[in-house]
Design an enzyme around this catalytic site. Structure first.
Site, PDB file in Angstrom:
ATOM      1  N   GLY A   1       0.873  -1.097   0.127  1.00 36.06           N
ATOM      2  CA  GLY A   1       0.031   0.093  -0.056  1.00 36.06           C
ATOM      3  C   GLY A   1       0.867   1.176  -0.029  1.00 36.06           C
ATOM      4  O   GLY A   1       1.783   1.195  -0.552  1.00 36.06           O
TER       5      GLY A   1
ATOM      6  N   SER B   1       5.689  -5.386  -0.974  1.00 36.12           N
ATOM      7  CA  SER B   1       5.703  -4.117  -1.387  1.00 36.12           C
ATOM      8  C   SER B   1       6.041  -3.104  -0.134  1.00 36.12           C
ATOM      9  O   SER B   1       7.251  -3.451   0.192  1.00 36.12           O
ATOM     10  CB  SER B   1       4.473  -3.704  -2.175  1.00 36.12           C
ATOM     11  OG  SER B   1       4.556  -2.593  -2.936  1.00 36.12           O
ATOM     12  N   ALA B   2       5.457  -2.326   0.282  1.00 36.70           N
ATOM     13  CA  ALA B   2       5.630  -1.622   1.312  1.00 36.70           C
ATOM     14  C   ALA B   2       6.037  -2.284   2.470  1.00 36.70           C
ATOM     15  O   ALA B   2       6.814  -1.816   3.367  1.00 36.70           O
ATOM     16  CB  ALA B   2       4.401  -0.875   1.711  1.00 36.70           C
TER      17      ALA B   2
ATOM     18  N   HIS C   1       8.858  -3.518  -6.604  1.00 44.41           N
ATOM     19  CA  HIS C   1       8.278  -3.104  -7.971  1.00 44.41           C
ATOM     20  C   HIS C   1       9.295  -2.539  -9.011  1.00 44.41           C
ATOM     21  O   HIS C   1       9.053  -1.576  -9.574  1.00 44.41           O
ATOM     22  CB  HIS C   1       6.994  -2.150  -7.880  1.00 44.41           C
ATOM     23  CG  HIS C   1       5.996  -2.664  -6.897  1.00 44.41           C
ATOM     24  ND1 HIS C   1       5.155  -3.735  -7.475  1.00 44.41           N
ATOM     25  CD2 HIS C   1       5.552  -2.337  -5.729  1.00 44.41           C
ATOM     26  CE1 HIS C   1       4.289  -3.885  -6.537  1.00 44.41           C
ATOM     27  NE2 HIS C   1       4.570  -2.981  -5.393  1.00 44.41           N
TER      28      HIS C   1
ATOM     29  N   GLU D   1       8.889  -7.360  -9.808  1.00 48.83           N
ATOM     30  CA  GLU D   1       7.980  -8.099  -9.631  1.00 48.83           C
ATOM     31  C   GLU D   1       8.066  -9.615  -9.979  1.00 48.83           C
ATOM     32  O   GLU D   1       8.406  -9.822 -10.984  1.00 48.83           O
ATOM     33  CB  GLU D   1       6.670  -7.428 -10.456  1.00 48.83           C
ATOM     34  CG  GLU D   1       6.391  -6.037  -9.595  1.00 48.83           C
ATOM     35  CD  GLU D   1       5.073  -5.397 -10.614  1.00 48.83           C
ATOM     36  OE1 GLU D   1       4.642  -5.863 -11.450  1.00 48.83           O
ATOM     37  OE2 GLU D   1       4.693  -4.316 -10.111  1.00 48.83           O
TER      38      GLU D   1
END
Lengths: 236, 236
Positions: A94, A126-127, A163, A198
């Site tokens: 997020g 991700s985050a 990413h 990714e």
């Protein structure tokens, strides 16, 4: 740069790869790695502004077929205690600024770090993977809220760029490429940055960092030409 | 939302458009707009980590054919005085966090704001245009340094997203689109965000904001569907 031998961590570039549903490509590996049938979920990064309940339900659905029970940290009266008592932890992606600020405000960064250093399995996408590095300063996210500093969990002795995206030779866009942004980072910061594409992720065990998945990752060091690292053990 | 009638400002999405050299597509308009043959350049955003001298020389070369003399603010012993005595000001693009932090540390934000509010022509590209809005929180840049807050010059009563980029329907990348990022911004922030595409710019005069160039811009309001604005006067 030493990494504690107790640490067991997956730092995953993305929750979702092209052509596949949320967590589907990685959930079997997560299940094997944590070796437990339950996980505490931290939904604070709120992708697209989704609520904590909805985000937790989404993760729960994705892991249900593996028999993993998911509880959201927001369901507990005492979130620090929830972290201490969890058998393993998953922090979803997020907005990285929002994730960090929420953890800061709730006083949870140090608890999380302690538990990971004691050996509690940690999974981040991700985050949530960006958070395991030295600072969040190589996030791709918009600074939608203002955290008290950019220091992250500092479990890994480098920064992560999730990413990671190669420059598009056919692009007509004149905004900075990811590589240019990381080079600007290195004018003011000394730590290496690992760009994880990714479909790739890091597995940290026994004091070693292993690049998993089929893709190479791109390692940026201050003052040096970036290099491509093949899957397998990474020596920093 | 009122904008002071004295303000004369160009907020330009990008210094460079595809297939053209630095500032070439916009320099005639800049020259007309400032109506002066000299400009004070603020190089603090340091794109790709370029030095202040090199960045200033690049701008100087781009504007030389129009007979405009460019001085870098770093050449002056007293930068606040340089801003006060300049006939017009140009802030170049690069890293928005670095630009803001440098202006904060040198105590120049309030001086810059005062001079712009008194009517001194201001031209900004990319980070330099982002700076004219309420906060820098809709920048696309990496947070390579930590500023003391994200408040910008607050000349314009909204936020700017420069280099605005539409979602690519053919993309296989799963990182957030620009629109998703701005929607996340609006979970925590109320001000409108104007996404300005490369090749577009805003001209502010007589208390009016005009979208210039041939492209539409995308206006995001909290809780509303984004709308496309045609070139011409914008009513907020």
């Amino acid at each position: 740069m030493e990494i504690g031998k107790n640490i067991r961590l997956m730092a995953i570039s993305t929750s979702t790869v092209y052509g596949s549903d949320f967590l589907v490509y990685i959930r079997d590996r997560i299940a094997d790695f944590i070796g437990e049938k339950q996980i505490l979920f931290i939904p604070y990064a709120r992708p697209s502004g989704i609520s904590y309940d909805d985000y937790t339900a989404k993760v729960s659905q994705a892991l249900a077929s593996l028999g993993i029970a998911v509880r959201g940290i927001h369901e507990f009266e005492n979130p620090a205690q929830a972290i201490r008592e969890a058998s393993s932890i998953f922090t979803g992606g997020g907005n990285t600024f929002l994730l960090l600020k929420t953890l800061q405000e709730k006083g949870l960064l140090s608890v999380l770090k302690e538990e990971i250093e004691k050996g509690k399995p940690y999974v981040g996408t991700s985050a949530g993977s960006n958070l395991t590095g030295l600072t969040i300063s190589t996030t791709n996210d918009m600074p939608i809220v203002y955290p008290q500093g950019f220091d992250a969990l500092q479990i890994l002795p480098f920064n992560i760029n999730p990413h990671y995206l190669d420059p598009d030779p056919n692009s007509t866009h004149k905004g900075e490429t990811r590589e240019t942004r990381i080079q600007e980072f290195h004018v003011y910061n000394v730590q290496p940055v690992l760009g994880i594409r990714e479909g790739s992720w890091l597995e940290v065990e026994n004091g070693q960092v292993v690049l998993a998945g089929n893709l190479t990752a791109r390692l940026f060091r201050q003052g040096a030409t970036p290099v491509e690292l093949s899957p397998g053990q990474i020596d920093f």
